[in-house]
Write an enzyme that holds these catalytic residues in place. Structure first.
Site: not given
Ligand code: 13P
Length: 252
Positions: A9, A11, A97, A99, A169, A175, A215
């Site tokens: 992803n 983003k 997601h 976010e 997640e 992150g 992560s």
């Molecule tokens: P990170 O791997 O940067 O922690 O993000 C995970 C994520 O949100 C994948 O959709």
């Protein structure tokens, strides 16, 4: 037999040149994946047609979008429909997601509509769930995740469920560099599989791929992926560098 999947992803990262370069580097370093293993790449919308062309020669690597709209078409300035994604050779779409839920106020009802749009246009869905730290600290993560899954996909029939992948997640791990322990991941993935089994039966649950995200890095991927109910990962930050993402693919 359920599939093992490592999904990227991106983003809101990388311009078109950087994206092309990354795919090129992945192409050059991609190992033989073997049966029932695949890689999925979810770049920003603007990359999709370019990435589709680049992936044409890579049979094990599939294209995803990070979102789609919940209506079929119409006056929704700035939005992208599931049918548009399908026409751009997109195969998967990430829905739910954390976010999107948090920053764009996507609620359960909207996510269920997005799932319907995606499936009715022939896309497969990577449906995300995850609890915030406050829920984990209160110890109520299992019911939190169960509610998200029920609201997002339990209206689907048995045949539709075959086109769903779940990504767990935990928000506190996204992150942050703070990965869930392999035990925490395994416990939640087993719980999710039980939730699916209770609604759709043991076979459907056993055939569902459940990915971990948060992560995930080359240094922890092998341990996470060794858990019996962890079928791969949804990777954010570490998917932006070819070497790191290839390391995670190797771990699969
Ligand atoms: P990170 O791997 O940067 O922690 O993000 C995970 C994520 O949100 C994948 O959709």
């Amino acid at each position: 037999m359920r599939k093992k999947i490592v999904a990227a992803n991106w983003k809101m990262n990388l311009d078109l040149n950087q994206g092309a370069e990354l795919i090129n580097d992945l192409f050059n370093g991609m190992p033989e994946l073997g049966d029932n293993k695949l890689v999925v790449i979810a770049p920003p919308y603007i990359h999709l047609t370019q990435t589709a062309e680049q992936l044409a020669g890579m049979a094990d690597v599939h294209l995803a979008a990070q979102n789609c709209h919940y209506e079929a078409s119409g006056a929704f300035t700035g939005e992208i429909s599931a049918a548009m994604l399908k026409s751009a050779e997109v195969e998967y779409v990430i829905i739910g997601h954390s976010e999107r839920r948090e920053y764009f106020k996507e609620d359960d009802a909207m996510l269920a509509k997005k799932v319907n749009q995606a499936l009715s246009n022939g896309l497969k869905v990577i449906f995300c769930c995850g609890e915030p730290l406050s829920v984990r600290d209160a110890g109520t993560q299992n019911s939190h995740i169960e509610n998200q899954i029920k609201a997002g996909i339990f209206h689907l029939g048995d045949a539709q469920l075959k086109n769903i992948v779940i990504a767990y997640e935990p928000i506190w791990a996204i992150g942050t560099g703070r990965t869930a322990s392999s035990q925490q991941a395994q416990d939640m993935h087993a719980h999710i599989r039980n939730v699916i089994a209770a609604r759709y039966g043991a076979d459907a649950a056993n055939n569902m791929s459940i990915l971990y995200g948060g992560s995930c890095k080359p240094s922890n991927a092998a341990e996470l992926f060794a858990c019996p109910d962890v079928d791969g990962g949804l990777i954010g930050g570490a998917s932006l560098k070819a070497e790191e993402f290839l390391g995670i693919i190797e771990a699969m």
